[in-house]
Enzyme design. Structure first.
Site, PDB file in Angstrom:
ATOM      1  N   CYS A 113      13.485  70.536  62.522  1.00  0.00           N
ATOM      2  CA  CYS A 113      14.617  70.300  63.436  1.00  0.00           C
ATOM      3  C   CYS A 113      14.735  71.365  64.524  1.00  0.00           C
ATOM      4  CB  CYS A 113      15.915  70.184  62.656  1.00  0.00           C
ATOM      5  SG  CYS A 113      15.887  68.841  61.477  1.00  0.00           S
ATOM      6  N   HIS A 254      21.678  71.287  67.217  1.00  0.00           N
ATOM      7  CA  HIS A 254      20.973  70.253  66.446  1.00  0.00           C
ATOM      8  C   HIS A 254      21.987  69.376  65.712  1.00  0.00           C
ATOM      9  CE1 HIS A 254      18.512  68.139  63.718  1.00  0.00           C
ATOM     10  NE2 HIS A 254      18.884  68.825  62.659  1.00  0.00           N
ATOM     11  N   ASN A 284      20.664  62.128  62.407  1.00  0.00           N
ATOM     12  CA  ASN A 284      19.865  63.345  62.594  1.00  0.00           C
ATOM     13  C   ASN A 284      18.447  62.919  62.953  1.00  0.00           C
ATOM     14  OD1 ASN A 284      18.221  65.568  62.236  1.00  0.00           O
ATOM     15  ND2 ASN A 284      19.234  66.270  60.363  1.00  0.00           N
TER      16      ASN A 284
HETATM   17  O1  UT7 Z   1      18.252  68.626  59.862  1.00  0.00           O
HETATM   18  C1  UT7 Z   1      17.846  69.682  59.024  1.00  0.00           C
HETATM   19  C2  UT7 Z   1      19.002  70.316  58.508  1.00  0.00           C
HETATM   20  N1  UT7 Z   1      19.726  69.405  57.618  1.00  0.00           N
HETATM   21  C3  UT7 Z   1      21.010  69.576  57.485  1.00  0.00           C
HETATM   22  O2  UT7 Z   1      21.574  70.394  58.174  1.00  0.00           O
HETATM   23  C4  UT7 Z   1      21.752  68.839  56.408  1.00  0.00           C
HETATM   24  C5  UT7 Z   1      22.736  69.784  55.787  1.00  0.00           C
HETATM   25  N2  UT7 Z   1      23.419  69.265  54.629  1.00  0.00           N
HETATM   26  C6  UT7 Z   1      24.383  68.329  54.725  1.00  0.00           C
HETATM   27  O3  UT7 Z   1      24.651  67.811  55.802  1.00  0.00           O
HETATM   28  C7  UT7 Z   1      25.155  67.978  53.490  1.00  0.00           C
HETATM   29  O4  UT7 Z   1      24.880  68.928  52.491  1.00  0.00           O
HETATM   30  C8  UT7 Z   1      24.845  66.549  52.951  1.00  0.00           C
HETATM   31  C9  UT7 Z   1      25.397  65.514  53.905  1.00  0.00           C
HETATM   32  C10 UT7 Z   1      23.342  66.378  52.779  1.00  0.00           C
HETATM   33  C11 UT7 Z   1      25.517  66.352  51.620  1.00  0.00           C
HETATM   34  O5  UT7 Z   1      26.911  66.530  51.770  1.00  0.00           O
HETATM   35  P1  UT7 Z   1      27.699  67.505  50.797  1.00  0.00           P
HETATM   36  O6  UT7 Z   1      29.088  67.406  51.176  1.00  0.00           O
HETATM   37  O7  UT7 Z   1      27.029  68.854  50.857  1.00  0.00           O
HETATM   38  O8  UT7 Z   1      27.489  66.832  49.389  1.00  0.00           O
HETATM   39  P2  UT7 Z   1      26.745  67.419  48.102  1.00  0.00           P
HETATM   40  O9  UT7 Z   1      25.277  67.510  48.304  1.00  0.00           O
HETATM   41  O10 UT7 Z   1      27.486  68.621  47.663  1.00  0.00           O
HETATM   42  O11 UT7 Z   1      27.024  66.241  47.089  1.00  0.00           O
HETATM   43  C12 UT7 Z   1      28.349  65.891  46.681  1.00  0.00           C
HETATM   44  C13 UT7 Z   1      28.268  64.576  45.940  1.00  0.00           C
HETATM   45  C14 UT7 Z   1      27.135  64.515  44.913  1.00  0.00           C
HETATM   46  O12 UT7 Z   1      27.582  63.805  43.778  1.00  0.00           O
HETATM   47  P3  UT7 Z   1      27.999  64.590  42.445  1.00  0.00           P
HETATM   48  O13 UT7 Z   1      26.773  65.352  42.014  1.00  0.00           O
HETATM   49  O14 UT7 Z   1      29.134  65.497  42.862  1.00  0.00           O
HETATM   50  O15 UT7 Z   1      28.399  63.491  41.525  1.00  0.00           O
HETATM   51  C15 UT7 Z   1      26.077  63.712  45.616  1.00  0.00           C
HETATM   52  O16 UT7 Z   1      25.232  63.016  44.721  1.00  0.00           O
HETATM   53  O17 UT7 Z   1      28.011  63.526  46.872  1.00  0.00           O
HETATM   54  C16 UT7 Z   1      26.934  62.741  46.385  1.00  0.00           C
HETATM   55  N3  UT7 Z   1      26.244  62.116  47.512  1.00  0.00           N
HETATM   56  C17 UT7 Z   1      26.588  60.922  47.984  1.00  0.00           C
HETATM   57  N4  UT7 Z   1      27.538  60.048  47.632  1.00  0.00           N
HETATM   58  C18 UT7 Z   1      27.635  58.897  48.316  1.00  0.00           C
HETATM   59  C19 UT7 Z   1      25.206  62.613  48.241  1.00  0.00           C
HETATM   60  N5  UT7 Z   1      24.857  61.731  49.186  1.00  0.00           N
HETATM   61  C20 UT7 Z   1      25.695  60.665  49.049  1.00  0.00           C
HETATM   62  C21 UT7 Z   1      25.837  59.445  49.729  1.00  0.00           C
HETATM   63  N6  UT7 Z   1      26.815  58.590  49.336  1.00  0.00           N
HETATM   64  N7  UT7 Z   1      25.055  59.106  50.781  1.00  0.00           N
END
Ligand code: UT7
Length: 348
Positions: A113, A254, A284
């Site tokens: 990215c 980004h 993204n």
């Molecule tokens: O481009 C390169 C750089 N990339 C980025 O900058 C991405 C950076 N990261 C993020 O944007 C976020 O961390 C994510 C969008 C990937 C995830 O969001 P989050 O608020 O950090 O969620 P999390 O990973 O802490 O997950 C929270 C919960 C989990 O469930 P449990 O384990 O608490 O039961 C995930 O499994 O949300 C769940 N989850 C989803 N639920 C519904 C993760 N993805 C999804 C989804 N729909 N699409």
């Protein structure tokens, strides 16, 4: 005294024709429009249909940037991509050939990215050094081709797309001159964003599992690092070129997650209305994200000639970087398949 510098002379972007909304994803995966919108700000993304790969979308964006600059030739092509058509050779020479650019130097930059900022720095340096008098810098990725179809976290975020700028040699006091760069990496955290298989490290061990060919990301750690690295890099660059941070008119960071954009703005003390946000429309798009946000920002009237614009990126490697310019007057085609951006789509 003003030295030779690379000047942005053209800008263009392109999106593939298949639109995937959050509701479309919710039919295939355990997710909802509400979760994706709230946690990321993304509402839709575009993906390539079968048979269209990174070179094809890079050609479309490159052609639009050349038209925007009123040029049919350049002396250098740099393609930022982490989804090349093939592991070998690079995709840039094919893109140059399909654009009818002749036997110019052409190479790929793989910084995920951050790729566009790295590629811009490379091309800018080659122009400043007199190695080239003009260049096309393209960021293009087709992450839909490397995502695990069952991974709701990555499929909710990533979309395909391509964006490009045309550069020409000029002087540092001209509008559009690239005024400086800040670049960095930390390979000790390479596992945070990776496609584990398919490369020489994996093949040298003789075992290639199909699942290892999918992209993986440690979302929460990436989130934290993205905020810190983009803020620090932007602040370092602004300081180096003598811009008080609060004089930055537009931050084009980004487009990974609207919460990351807001947090970077808050770290830098920039209000949300100085952040260009188009991830709600395109997701993204990896190396294409910054130039696609520039195209959308110009069309929404958010980026205007004379604005102090700071670009910053963060991605796998880990890598990060920032670039600065006073925005020039450009004629830019809108992104295909997208209605005009509403001025109310700021991070909030
Ligand atoms: O481009 C390169 C750089 N990339 C980025 O900058 C991405 C950076 N990261 C993020 O944007 C976020 O961390 C994510 C969008 C990937 C995830 O969001 P989050 O608020 O950090 O969620 P999390 O990973 O802490 O997950 C929270 C919960 C989990 O469930 P449990 O384990 O608490 O039961 C995930 O499994 O949300 C769940 N989850 C989803 N639920 C519904 C993760 N993805 C999804 C989804 N729909 N699409």
């Amino acid at each position: 005294m003003t030295g030779r510098a690379a000047v942005v002379a053209g800008l263009g972007g392109w999106l593939p024709p298949v639109r995937v909304t959050n509701d479309d994803l919710a039919v295939q995966l355990d997710t909802t429009d509400e979760w994706i919108t709230t946690r990321t700000g993304i509402r839709q993304r575009f993906v390539v249909p079968p048979g269209l790969s990174t070179s094809g979308i890079a050609v479309e964006a490159g052609a639009r940037a050349l038209a925007s600059a009123g040029r049919s030739s350049v002396g250098l092509l740099v393609l930022a991509t982490s989804t090349p058509d093939h592991p070998c050779p690079a995709t840039a020479p094919e893109v140059a050939s399909r654009l009818g650019l002749g036997e110019i130097p052409a190479f790929d930059v793989a910084a995920v990215c951050t790729g566009f900022v790295y590629a811009l720095a490379g091309a800018s340096s080659m122009i400043s050094a007199g190695i080239a008098d003009s260049a096309l810098v393209i960021g293009a990725d087709t992450f839909s081709t490397i995502l695990n179809p069952e991974d709701r976290t990555t499929r909710a975020i990533f979309g395909d797309g391509a964006g490009a700028v045309a550069l020409r040699a000029g002087t540092a006091d001209e509008p559009g001159a690239l005024l400086g760069f800040d670049l960095g990496s930390d390979g000790s955290q390479a596992d945070m964003i990776t496609v584990p298989g398919g490369g020489s490290e994996h093949r040298s061990r003789g075992v290639v599992e199909a699942d290892d060919l999918y992209f993986t990301m440690q979302g929460r750690s990436v989130f934290r690092n993205a905020v810190t690295r983009m803020s620090e890099s932007s602040r370092r660059l602004a300081h180096r070129i003598g811009w008080p941070v609060d004089t930055v008119d537009r931050l084009v960071a980004h487009q990974a997650n609207v919460r990351i954009l807001s947090a970077v703005g808050a770290e830098l003390g920039l209000p949300d209305d100085r952040l260009v946000v188009n991830l709600d429309r395109v997701g993204n798009t990896v190396a294409a994200s910054i130039p696609l946000a520039l195209v959308d920002g110009v069309h929404a009237g958010e980026i205007t000639p004379g604005d102090r614009v700071l670009l910053c990126g963060f991605g796998g490697g880990l890598t990060w970087g920032a670039a600065a310019l006073e925005f020039p007057r450009l004629s830019v085609e809108p992104l295909p398949g997208l209605p005009a951006k509403s001025l109310s789509t700021h991070a909030n």
